[in-house]
Design a protein around this motif. Structure first.
Motif, PDB file in Angstrom:
ATOM      1  N   VAL A 259       0.768  -0.697   0.325  1.00  0.00           N
ATOM      2  CA  VAL A 259       0.260  -0.114  -0.116  1.00  0.00           C
ATOM      3  C   VAL A 259       1.066   1.263   0.059  1.00  0.00           C
ATOM      4  N   TYR A 260       0.988   1.990  -0.873  1.00  0.00           N
ATOM      5  CA  TYR A 260       1.878   3.439  -1.826  1.00  0.00           C
ATOM      6  C   TYR A 260       1.099   4.031  -2.001  1.00  0.00           C
ATOM      7  N   TRP A 261       1.391   5.743  -1.247  1.00  0.00           N
ATOM      8  CA  TRP A 261       1.117   6.769  -2.052  1.00  0.00           C
ATOM      9  C   TRP A 261       1.354   7.315  -3.816  1.00  0.00           C
ATOM     10  N   LEU A 262       1.071   7.323  -4.440  1.00  0.00           N
ATOM     11  CA  LEU A 262       1.193   8.124  -5.741  1.00  0.00           C
ATOM     12  C   LEU A 262       1.391   9.509  -6.480  1.00  0.00           C
ATOM     13  N   PRO A 263       1.214   9.927  -6.008  1.00  0.00           N
ATOM     14  CA  PRO A 263       1.188  11.393  -6.774  1.00  0.00           C
ATOM     15  C   PRO A 263       1.059  12.132  -7.840  1.00  0.00           C
ATOM     16  N   VAL A 264      -0.045  12.513  -8.751  1.00  0.00           N
ATOM     17  CA  VAL A 264      -0.509  12.960  -9.853  1.00  0.00           C
ATOM     18  C   VAL A 264      -0.931  14.376 -10.419  1.00  0.00           C
ATOM     19  N   HIS A 265      -0.711  14.299 -11.682  1.00  0.00           N
ATOM     20  CA  HIS A 265      -1.251  15.879 -12.151  1.00  0.00           C
ATOM     21  C   HIS A 265      -3.220  15.419 -12.906  1.00  0.00           C
ATOM     22  N   ARG A 266      -3.407  15.499 -12.295  1.00  0.00           N
ATOM     23  CA  ARG A 266      -5.030  15.012 -12.720  1.00  0.00           C
ATOM     24  C   ARG A 266      -5.695  15.584 -13.768  1.00  0.00           C
ATOM     25  N   PRO A 267      -5.067  16.452 -14.597  1.00  0.00           N
ATOM     26  CA  PRO A 267      -5.653  17.112 -15.946  1.00  0.00           C
ATOM     27  C   PRO A 267      -5.247  15.747 -16.516  1.00  0.00           C
ATOM     28  N   GLU A 268      -3.915  15.332 -16.543  1.00  0.00           N
ATOM     29  CA  GLU A 268      -3.371  14.281 -17.550  1.00  0.00           C
ATOM     30  C   GLU A 268      -3.431  12.974 -16.918  1.00  0.00           C
ATOM     31  N   TYR A 269      -3.795  12.619 -15.945  1.00  0.00           N
ATOM     32  CA  TYR A 269      -4.085  11.387 -15.148  1.00  0.00           C
ATOM     33  C   TYR A 269      -4.372  10.099 -16.269  1.00  0.00           C
ATOM     34  N   CYS A 270      -4.187   9.400 -16.529  1.00  0.00           N
ATOM     35  CA  CYS A 270      -4.745   8.156 -17.171  1.00  0.00           C
ATOM     36  C   CYS A 270      -4.458   6.753 -15.750  1.00  0.00           C
ATOM     37  N   GLU A 271      -5.678   5.919 -16.125  1.00  0.00           N
ATOM     38  CA  GLU A 271      -5.366   4.866 -15.196  1.00  0.00           C
ATOM     39  C   GLU A 271      -3.736   3.317 -15.935  1.00  0.00           C
ATOM     40  N   GLU A 272      -3.133   4.078 -16.792  1.00  0.00           N
ATOM     41  CA  GLU A 272      -1.878   3.361 -17.394  1.00  0.00           C
ATOM     42  C   GLU A 272      -0.812   3.455 -16.845  1.00  0.00           C
ATOM     43  N   MET A 273      -1.198   4.816 -15.777  1.00  0.00           N
ATOM     44  CA  MET A 273      -0.209   6.416 -15.072  1.00  0.00           C
ATOM     45  C   MET A 273       0.411   4.805 -14.109  1.00  0.00           C
ATOM     46  N   VAL A 274      -0.423   4.294 -13.583  1.00  0.00           N
ATOM     47  CA  VAL A 274      -0.519   3.326 -12.257  1.00  0.00           C
ATOM     48  C   VAL A 274       0.388   2.708 -12.634  1.00  0.00           C
ATOM     49  N   PRO A 275       2.165   2.055 -12.156  1.00  0.00           N
ATOM     50  CA  PRO A 275       2.727   1.554 -11.851  1.00  0.00           C
ATOM     51  C   PRO A 275       3.020  -0.173 -11.849  1.00  0.00           C
ATOM     52  N   LEU A 276       2.871  -0.794 -12.337  1.00  0.00           N
ATOM     53  CA  LEU A 276       2.147  -2.795 -12.124  1.00  0.00           C
ATOM     54  C   LEU A 276       3.477  -3.565 -12.610  1.00  0.00           C
ATOM     55  N   HIS A 277       3.605  -4.330 -12.054  1.00  0.00           N
ATOM     56  CA  HIS A 277       4.449  -5.627 -11.702  1.00  0.00           C
ATOM     57  C   HIS A 277       4.155  -6.667 -11.933  1.00  0.00           C
ATOM     58  N   PRO A 278       4.593  -8.148 -12.564  1.00  0.00           N
ATOM     59  CA  PRO A 278       3.557  -8.965 -13.008  1.00  0.00           C
ATOM     60  C   PRO A 278       4.155 -10.159 -11.869  1.00  0.00           C
ATOM     61  N   CYS A 279       4.096  -9.599 -10.423  1.00  0.00           N
ATOM     62  CA  CYS A 279       3.882 -10.357  -9.453  1.00  0.00           C
ATOM     63  C   CYS A 279       2.851  -9.823  -8.543  1.00  0.00           C
ATOM     64  N   LEU A 280       2.437  -9.306  -9.030  1.00  0.00           N
ATOM     65  CA  LEU A 280       1.679  -8.249  -8.228  1.00  0.00           C
ATOM     66  C   LEU A 280       0.659  -7.740  -9.060  1.00  0.00           C
ATOM     67  N   LEU A 281      -0.878  -7.658  -8.093  1.00  0.00           N
ATOM     68  CA  LEU A 281      -2.051  -7.540  -8.309  1.00  0.00           C
ATOM     69  C   LEU A 281      -2.780  -6.346  -7.613  1.00  0.00           C
TER      70      LEU A 281
END
Length: 490
Positions: A371-393
């Motif tokens: 569980v962690y916080w991710l800072p974003v710029h709202r006008p440009e945010y999209c779901e694809e910006m969230v970091p992913l890992h093949p071992c983490l759902l």
């Protein structure tokens, strides 16, 4: 008080607090998952509503959830509901008498409360609503101070404070089961905490993060950016053993300047251990140490049941790691003196999240949560910006709005498989890169982000302008106070 015993196949009404709306559903789902129960709402479920009706639970399940939730206010065994009082009456009269009778017997005591959401009723109007429910076969005595059973009439007047209807949109009636843990927000407030810093996490959000991580008895929880240990305090409250690391020597050892008003230096016993001692949780404290999150210091094994953290963004706290762009010469034996202070350099957010996900994939147990916080710029945010890992759902993604253009998102991930020996991650998009140079001081020149993203520089400029505005407001306030004190014009 609520009757003991477990009853299944009933409907239960959850009354939710109307703040942190995005965080409520993941918290309730996580707490139900601890009981191996699914989240099964009744028909016409609305996530933004303050009232949720859930199926397929027992009273024991509900009490367990309410014993931890800071997003829920109360829970009730739902006896009846409807759009009007006439529909409510019909629903209540159709409720099985055998389920009502244990709480309406002679010799018992009861009380009926009236709660309205988004509208305030006069005392006389509340009494009229209670008297209008005389069709219920109560045979016990009314006791306002110490009743055996508590019932509640709840009216929902919508969520728009500027358009309050004359009559409620929906009405519920039920038997009170348990209250949530909203009191923890006050009793664990950072205002009264022994050891705090510039970025100490709010108590309410700390407990929400602990619930999202499903921290429980005998778990081992780790925070790689521990700071003043606010997240460790919350996890320890739920019975987890806690530990952490941070690159800041002064914070780990409780030295240096204080973050409190009218206090220049930290006291002799201001540290993370003292915070846990303050709340009677010192026995859950494993330890903290000075360490660089970008350097491997742990043996390659699944060690932690949960990793919960708030990485630095480079605004109030700098993002640093050991190392240098220059060639450094080590001592002949490869060892440094005890007093050696390593050179540090900027630790970009893209690298922070890449390292964090990789570390979690290797050191979480299967089923453990990050569980962690991710800072974003709202006008440009999209779901694809969230970091992913093949071992983490990815389990949940909740937004906390900071301004019209900036926010931070609470990301919850669960480890679903062990990493392969050679797992390489795609580069993480740098969402919120530093607008400072390596010195970390305002006024420094901008540097281009490692992975350019449309809107990143705009976000940097907005945050910089916001910071500069706060500085000028502080200077103006000092000048105003000086004028009042000396009775001199500017």
């Amino acid at each position: 008080m609520a009757a003991s015993g477990s009853k299944s196949c009933l409907q239960y009404l959850f009354h939710l607090a109307h703040d942190h709306l995005d965080f409520r559903l993941p918290e309730i789902k996580a707490l139900l998952a601890l009981r191996l129960k699914p989240f099964h709402p009744c028909g016409n479920f609305k996530e933004q509503s303050p009232f949720w009706c859930l199926d397929c639970l027992s009273e024991e399940d509900v009490c367990t959830v309410m014993a931890r939730s800071v997003c829920a206010k109360s829970a009730f065994e739902l006896w009846g509901h409807g759009r009007t009082h006439s529909e409510l009456r019909t629903s209540l009269l159709n409720y099985p008498p055998d389920k009502m009778s244990p709480y309406m017997q002679k010799g018992s005591s009861y009380r009926i409360n009236v709660y309205t959401f988004n509208k305030t009723l006069l005392f006389e109007d509340r009494i009229k609503k209670i008297d209008a429910m005389d069709y219920l076969p109560f045979e016990g005595n009314v006791s306002l101070k110490n009743p055996q059973h508590i019932f509640c009439l709840l009216e929902d007047y919508g969520t728009d404070p500027n358009n309050i209807p004359e009559y409620p949109n929906y009405i519920y009636f039920g038997r009170w089961i348990a209250d949530g843990q909203r009191e923890l927000i006050r009793s664990y407030s950072v205002k009264n905490r022994h050891f705090i810093g510039n970025t100490s996490m709010d108590a309410g959000l700390s407990f929400i993060m602990a619930n999202h991580a499903m921290a429980k008895d005998s778990d081992l929880v780790f925070d790689p950016f521990v700071g003043t240990g606010s997240l460790l305090v919350a996890c320890s409250h739920f019975g987890a053993y806690v530990c952490g690391t941070d690159i800041d020597y002064n914070t780990i050892h409780g030295k240096g300047r204080s973050s409190r008003k009218n206090q220049k230096w930290r006291g002799p016993d201001e540290n993370i251990r003292a915070n846990l001692r303050q709340y009677g949780k010192e026995d859950m404290y494993v330890d903290v140490m000075v360490s660089d999150a970008s350097k491997p210091v742990w043996r390659n094994a699944a060690l932690f049941d949960a990793i919960i953290t708030d990485p630095p963004y480079g605004i109030r706290e700098s993002t640093r790691r050991t190392g240098s762009h220059k060639d450094t010469i080590k001592s002949p034996d490869g060892l440094y003196a005890e007093s050696h202070v390593p050179v540090s350099q900027a630790y970009h957010l893209s690298d922070i999240f890449t390292d964090l996900l990789s570390f979690s994939a290797h050191h979480l147990v299967l089923g453990g949560r990050l569980v962690y916080w991710l800072p974003v710029h709202r006008p440009e945010y999209c779901e694809e910006m969230v970091p992913l890992h093949p071992c983490l759902l990815l389990i949940s993604n909740c937004e906390q709005t900071l301004s019209s253009h900036t926010s931070r998102r609470l990301i919850t991930m669960e480890k679903i498989k062990e990493p392969e020996r050679k797992t390489t991650l795609p580069p993480v998009i740098d969402l919120f890169d530093l607008f400072y140079t390596g010195t970390g001081q305002p006024g420094s020149s901008f540097r281009p982000p490692l992975h350019p993203l449309p809107g990143t520089q705009r976000l940097q400029r907005e945050v910089f302008q916001w910071t500069k505005q706060k500085v000028w407001q502080g200077r103006h306030e000092i000048r105003r106070q000086w004028k009042v004190k000396t009775q001199r014009p500017y």
